[in-house]
Design an enzyme around this catalytic site. Structure first.
Site, short mmCIF file in Angstrom:
data_model
loop_
_atom_site.label_atom_id
_atom_site.label_comp_id
_atom_site.label_asym_id
_atom_site.label_seq_id
_atom_site.Cartn_x
_atom_site.Cartn_y
_atom_site.Cartn_z
N ASP A 207 0.84 -1.20 0.00
CA ASP A 207 0.00 0.00 0.00
C ASP A 207 0.87 1.25 0.00
OD1 ASP A 207 -2.63 1.35 0.37
OD2 ASP A 207 -1.72 1.94 2.28
N GLU A 236 1.48 -0.89 -5.23
CA GLU A 236 0.43 0.04 -5.65
C GLU A 236 1.11 1.29 -6.24
OE1 GLU A 236 -3.15 2.89 -3.92
OE2 GLU A 236 -1.56 2.16 -2.61
N ASP A 302 -10.44 1.78 -5.09
CA ASP A 302 -10.06 3.20 -5.14
C ASP A 302 -10.54 3.90 -6.39
OD1 ASP A 302 -8.66 3.35 -2.68
OD2 ASP A 302 -6.90 2.42 -3.58
N ARG A 350 -17.55 0.70 -3.29
CA ARG A 350 -17.40 -0.37 -2.30
C ARG A 350 -18.77 -0.91 -1.87
NH1 ARG A 350 -12.56 2.62 1.26
NH2 ARG A 350 -11.15 2.87 -0.52
#
Length: 457
Positions: A207, A236, A302, A350
């Site tokens: 991350d 990422e 995201d 989400r």
């Protein structure tokens, strides 16, 4: 096994099809551990609400994942935290109590591995959450805390309001940044990486690694690969990632640039000539050792979902999915995208997974399954050769090869058939998707709107 760095990227990734899961929103398998105030499944997500998805739920739905053709999972954070997204870790050695416990984790790993499905976890090592036990100790005891140097604090006592006097992740007060220069903090994070590797995971997704000094990730790689060379490390990275792919940090990167160019072609934002040029440039700057290890995607937790990004246009979505699943690297499907789940910017992307098949886009699910099956059956679609040509403004032809087999992926995003010289697909006699022989007349192939995968039967 032991290893020195650099080591080759894991061979299994080239044959992987990933399925990304945001655990709170996928499936509720154990209502007895639902958080207080849990929302009814299917309601709109907010930044703060919980829906009760858990590890038992993931285990209970492995049939769906396997039937899709996916053979690897990427789970967003599962460790103890205070939020539904769990990027604010409170304890890296504990499974979040709303998701289950260590036994539930071990059951999931065992069940997935029994089906040949690997599991990659999220390494949130740039920052912790303000609920992390070390940060709470610093908050309570200031400079007297043995963990004071684990974080970067301007002055003691620690102050949160009106502005924090400690370093944070991108200005988020509840995400204190970890000081990777501190030997004890660094050793702690590396032990986290080793611990879960020993528990049987198959890799780590890093991350926001660009916020952490590179020397930490180099040491991280040495430690992880020292346990097993086959553990996958994927970073990422939102732009081009060549600096991360030199063999000393990551095996691959999340391929957001590929997502952008596929979507731009599918929705008509870029003409075929520019798309071909962008694909060729992206291929060229990706180190050869990492081309098969890139994590390709059309959406994630995201980004807006692909159904929303492409305005629900079936033809555009089909083209995007086909280009994703026939690109070099490992494709990743964000849970629900295979059945047409919609969603805008975070947190709307989400939403909970719909489990009533009446709510599914059945043709889209079938399209995913057919393409994944073809990818598995034809090594050329997993090969490194990716020569792209444009024919007019609406037609792309991608030559895909592994050195033994050659196929052509032909995408016509227009509304009418387009004639292309048979020389552009020399040797092809059959459309593997349509399961029909090609009609070539006077040296030309007429390509209808949509996607064809051409080769020999």
């Amino acid at each position: 096994m032991t290893s020195t760095s650099p080591v080759p990227s894991p061979a299994w990734v080239r044959d992987a099809v990933f399925y990304q899961i945001f655990p709170d929103r996928f499936a509720n398998g154990d209502p007895s551990i639902d958080p207080e105030g849990v929302e009814a499944w299917g309601r709109r997500p907010t930044r703060g609400n919980f829906f009760g998805g858990d590890l038992a739920g993931i285990e209970s739905r492995l049939d769906h994942i396997e039937s899709l053709g996916a053979n690897a999972l990427y789970l967003t954070p599962i460790f103890e935290a205070d939020t539904n997204h769990r990027y604010d870790t409170a304890d890296y050695f504990r499974i979040d109590h709303r998701l289950g416990d260590l036994n539930a984790f071990r059951r999931l790993i065992a069940a997935a591995h029994a089906r040949g499905i690997r599991v990659v976890l999220d390494a949130v090592f740039n920052h912790a959450g303000e609920g992390h036990w070390a940060f709470r100790h610093v908050y309570a005891h200031g400079a007297d805390s043995p963990y004071a140097s684990w974080f970067t604090v301007d002055a003691f006592p620690v102050v949160r309001e009106p502005e924090p006097n400690y370093a944070t992740c991108m200005g988020c007060k509840y995400l204190p940044q970890i000081n990777h220069a501190d030997p004890a903090a660094r050793a702690y994070l590396l032990e986290v990486a080793r611990h879960w590797a020993r528990e049987g995971i198959d890799g780590w997704r890093l991350d926001v690694p660009f916020l952490v000094e590179h020397d930490f990730w180099r040491e991280f790689r040495r430690e992880v690969k020292g346990i097993d060379d086959d553990l996958y490390i994927v970073a990422e990275i939102w732009g081009t990632a060549e600096e991360w792919l030199q063999g000393d940090m990551a095996d691959g990167a999340m391929n957001y640039p590929l997502r952008d160019l596929i979507c731009d072609f599918a929705d008509g934002g870029d003409h075929a000539e520019r798309t071909a040029s962008r694909l060729a440039s992206l291929h060229a700057i990706t180190p050869e050792r990492s081309r098969g290890s890139m994590l390709n995607l059309l959406g994630s937790h995201d980004t807006p979902r692909i159904a929303t990004r492409l305005a629900g246009e079936p033809a555009a979505i089909r083209i995007a999915v086909a280009l994703l699943l026939t690109s070099p690297g490992a494709p990743m499907i964000y849970y629900g995208d295979e059945v047409g789940l919609e969603g805008g910017e975070d947190p709307d992307c989400r939403r909970t997974m719909p489990w009533s098949e009446h709510d599914w886009n059945a043709p889209l699910l079938d399209w995913h399954r057919r393409l994944i099956a073809l990818r598995r059956a034809h090594p050329a679609l997993r090969g490194d050769v990716d020569a792209v040509t444009a024919h007019g403004s609406d037609l792309l032809v991608r030559k895909r090869s592994d050195g033994r087999e050659t196929l052509w992926v032909v995408a016509n995003r227009g509304r009418t058939p387009i004639a292309v010289s048979a020389d552009a697909v020399a040797g092809a006699t059959y459309d593997l998707l349509a399961e029909s022989r090609l009609a070539i007349r006077e040296g030309e192939l007429l390509v209808p709107p949509g996607v064809a995968i051409l080769g020999s039967p």
